[in-house]
Design a protein around this motif. Structure first.
Motif, PDB file in Angstrom:
ATOM      1  N   GLY A  49       6.710   6.410   1.992  1.00  9.17           N
ATOM      2  CA  GLY A  49       5.321   6.824   1.808  1.00  9.17           C
ATOM      3  C   GLY A  49       4.890   6.743   0.358  1.00  9.17           C
ATOM      4  O   GLY A  49       3.776   6.325   0.047  1.00  9.17           O
ATOM      5  N   SER A  50       5.784   7.102  -0.547  1.00 10.43           N
ATOM      6  CA  SER A  50       5.470   7.049  -1.968  1.00 10.43           C
ATOM      7  C   SER A  50       5.298   5.605  -2.444  1.00 10.43           C
ATOM      8  O   SER A  50       4.412   5.303  -3.246  1.00 10.43           O
ATOM      9  N   LEU A  51       6.135   4.706  -1.931  1.00  6.95           N
ATOM     10  CA  LEU A  51       6.002   3.282  -2.277  1.00  6.95           C
ATOM     11  C   LEU A  51       4.688   2.707  -1.766  1.00  6.95           C
ATOM     12  O   LEU A  51       4.011   1.949  -2.463  1.00  6.95           O
ATOM     13  N   GLN A  52       4.327   3.059  -0.530  1.00  7.61           N
ATOM     14  CA  GLN A  52       3.066   2.575   0.028  1.00  7.61           C
ATOM     15  C   GLN A  52       1.883   3.145  -0.752  1.00  7.61           C
ATOM     16  O   GLN A  52       0.899   2.452  -0.993  1.00  7.61           O
ATOM     17  N   CYS A  53       1.988   4.392  -1.163  1.00  6.19           N
ATOM     18  CA  CYS A  53       0.943   5.013  -1.976  1.00  6.19           C
ATOM     19  C   CYS A  53       0.772   4.249  -3.286  1.00  6.19           C
ATOM     20  O   CYS A  53      -0.344   3.936  -3.700  1.00  6.19           O
ATOM     21  N   ALA A  54       1.884   3.934  -3.933  1.00  2.00           N
ATOM     22  CA  ALA A  54       1.834   3.198  -5.204  1.00  2.00           C
ATOM     23  C   ALA A  54       1.217   1.816  -5.022  1.00  2.00           C
ATOM     24  O   ALA A  54       0.421   1.364  -5.856  1.00  2.00           O
ATOM     25  N   ARG A  55       1.548   1.144  -3.925  1.00  2.00           N
ATOM     26  CA  ARG A  55       0.981  -0.184  -3.653  1.00  2.00           C
ATOM     27  C   ARG A  55      -0.528  -0.113  -3.433  1.00  2.00           C
ATOM     28  O   ARG A  55      -1.282  -0.945  -3.937  1.00  2.00           O
ATOM     29  N   VAL A  56      -0.966   0.873  -2.659  1.00  2.00           N
ATOM     30  CA  VAL A  56      -2.404   1.026  -2.399  1.00  2.00           C
ATOM     31  C   VAL A  56      -3.142   1.293  -3.709  1.00  2.00           C
ATOM     32  O   VAL A  56      -4.182   0.701  -3.980  1.00  2.00           O
ATOM     33  N   CYS A  57      -2.586   2.175  -4.523  1.00  2.00           N
ATOM     34  CA  CYS A  57      -3.242   2.518  -5.786  1.00  2.00           C
ATOM     35  C   CYS A  57      -3.358   1.317  -6.714  1.00  2.00           C
ATOM     36  O   CYS A  57      -4.403   1.097  -7.334  1.00  2.00           O
ATOM     37  N   SER A  58      -2.290   0.524  -6.814  1.00  2.00           N
ATOM     38  CA  SER A  58      -2.319  -0.599  -7.750  1.00  2.00           C
ATOM     39  C   SER A  58      -3.014  -1.829  -7.182  1.00  2.00           C
ATOM     40  O   SER A  58      -3.840  -2.446  -7.858  1.00  2.00           O
ATOM     41  N   ARG A  59      -2.728  -2.191  -5.947  1.00  2.00           N
ATOM     42  CA  ARG A  59      -3.278  -3.437  -5.392  1.00  2.00           C
ATOM     43  C   ARG A  59      -4.697  -3.283  -4.849  1.00  2.00           C
ATOM     44  O   ARG A  59      -5.545  -4.133  -5.078  1.00  2.00           O
ATOM     45  N   ILE A  60      -4.958  -2.231  -4.119  1.00  2.00           N
ATOM     46  CA  ILE A  60      -6.268  -2.078  -3.477  1.00  2.00           C
ATOM     47  C   ILE A  60      -7.271  -1.406  -4.409  1.00  2.00           C
ATOM     48  O   ILE A  60      -8.402  -1.852  -4.551  1.00  2.00           O
ATOM     49  N   GLU A  61      -6.833  -0.323  -5.060  1.00  3.04           N
ATOM     50  CA  GLU A  61      -7.767   0.417  -5.909  1.00  3.04           C
ATOM     51  C   GLU A  61      -7.777  -0.074  -7.353  1.00  3.04           C
ATOM     52  O   GLU A  61      -8.626   0.329  -8.137  1.00  3.04           O
ATOM     53  N   GLY A  62      -6.845  -0.964  -7.727  1.00  2.00           N
ATOM     54  CA  GLY A  62      -6.830  -1.550  -9.056  1.00  2.00           C
ATOM     55  C   GLY A  62      -6.453  -0.584 -10.171  1.00  2.00           C
ATOM     56  O   GLY A  62      -6.841  -0.788 -11.318  1.00  2.00           O
ATOM     57  N   LEU A  63      -5.680   0.439  -9.853  1.00  2.00           N
ATOM     58  CA  LEU A  63      -5.287   1.418 -10.852  1.00  2.00           C
ATOM     59  C   LEU A  63      -3.853   1.135 -11.323  1.00  2.00           C
ATOM     60  O   LEU A  63      -3.231   0.167 -10.902  1.00  2.00           O
ATOM     61  N   LEU A  64      -3.335   1.969 -12.201  1.00  3.05           N
ATOM     62  CA  LEU A  64      -2.023   1.741 -12.797  1.00  3.05           C
ATOM     63  C   LEU A  64      -0.877   1.893 -11.804  1.00  3.05           C
ATOM     64  O   LEU A  64       0.129   1.219 -11.896  1.00  3.05           O
ATOM     65  N   GLY A  65      -1.007   2.770 -10.850  1.00  4.45           N
ATOM     66  CA  GLY A  65       0.050   3.048  -9.879  1.00  4.45           C
ATOM     67  C   GLY A  65      -0.227   4.357  -9.195  1.00  4.45           C
ATOM     68  O   GLY A  65      -1.349   4.861  -9.231  1.00  4.45           O
ATOM     69  N   GLY A  66       0.797   4.923  -8.611  1.00  4.88           N
ATOM     70  CA  GLY A  66       0.612   6.196  -7.939  1.00  4.88           C
ATOM     71  C   GLY A  66       1.879   6.673  -7.284  1.00  4.88           C
ATOM     72  O   GLY A  66       2.920   6.025  -7.353  1.00  4.88           O
ATOM     73  N   GLY A  67       1.770   7.801  -6.636  1.00  9.16           N
ATOM     74  CA  GLY A  67       2.906   8.386  -5.949  1.00  9.16           C
ATOM     75  C   GLY A  67       2.468   9.602  -5.167  1.00  9.16           C
ATOM     76  O   GLY A  67       1.362  10.102  -5.326  1.00  9.16           O
ATOM     77  N   CYS A  68       3.370  10.063  -4.324  1.00 10.76           N
ATOM     78  CA  CYS A  68       3.073  11.224  -3.492  1.00 10.76           C
ATOM     79  C   CYS A  68       3.376  12.510  -4.233  1.00 10.76           C
ATOM     80  O   CYS A  68       4.413  12.644  -4.872  1.00 10.76           O
ATOM     81  N   LYS A  69       2.467  13.442  -4.146  1.00 14.55           N
ATOM     82  CA  LYS A  69       2.660  14.813  -4.617  1.00 14.55           C
ATOM     83  C   LYS A  69       2.445  15.698  -3.406  1.00 14.55           C
ATOM     84  O   LYS A  69       1.311  15.880  -2.962  1.00 14.55           O
TER      85      LYS A  69
END
Length: 79
Positions: A49-69
């Motif tokens: 889930g954290s990997l998918q979150c990071a992919r969505v943040c960087s690829r779809i939303e164009g941000l630096l990255g992300g992760g689950c909290k």
């Protein structure tokens, strides 16, 4: 013989100048903050889930990255 001494002195001077230039360069780090993802769908469970979150943040939303909290996907962006 003098040519070798001159070359050695020139090489030593070149190293000193290069080291001084390198110490004069200042790095500036951008301040980052986390914002909730607007595009992440699904569960934020485990490393997948954290990997998918990071992919969505960087690829779809164009941000630096992300992760689950917890169960929320948070994206990292420059503030």
């Amino acid at each position: 013989m003098e040519i070798k001494k001159s070359f050695g002195l020139f090489f030593l001077l070149l190293i000193v100048v290069a080291v001084e230039e390198r110490t004069m360069i200042q790095t500036v780090e951008a301040k980052t903050c986390n914002v909730p993802s607007g595009s992440f769908k699904g569960g934020c469970i485990g490393s997948t889930g954290s990997l998918q979150c990071a992919r969505v943040c960087s690829r779809i939303e164009g941000l630096l990255g992300g992760g689950c909290k917890g169960v929320q996907c948070l994206c990292t962006k420059v503030c």
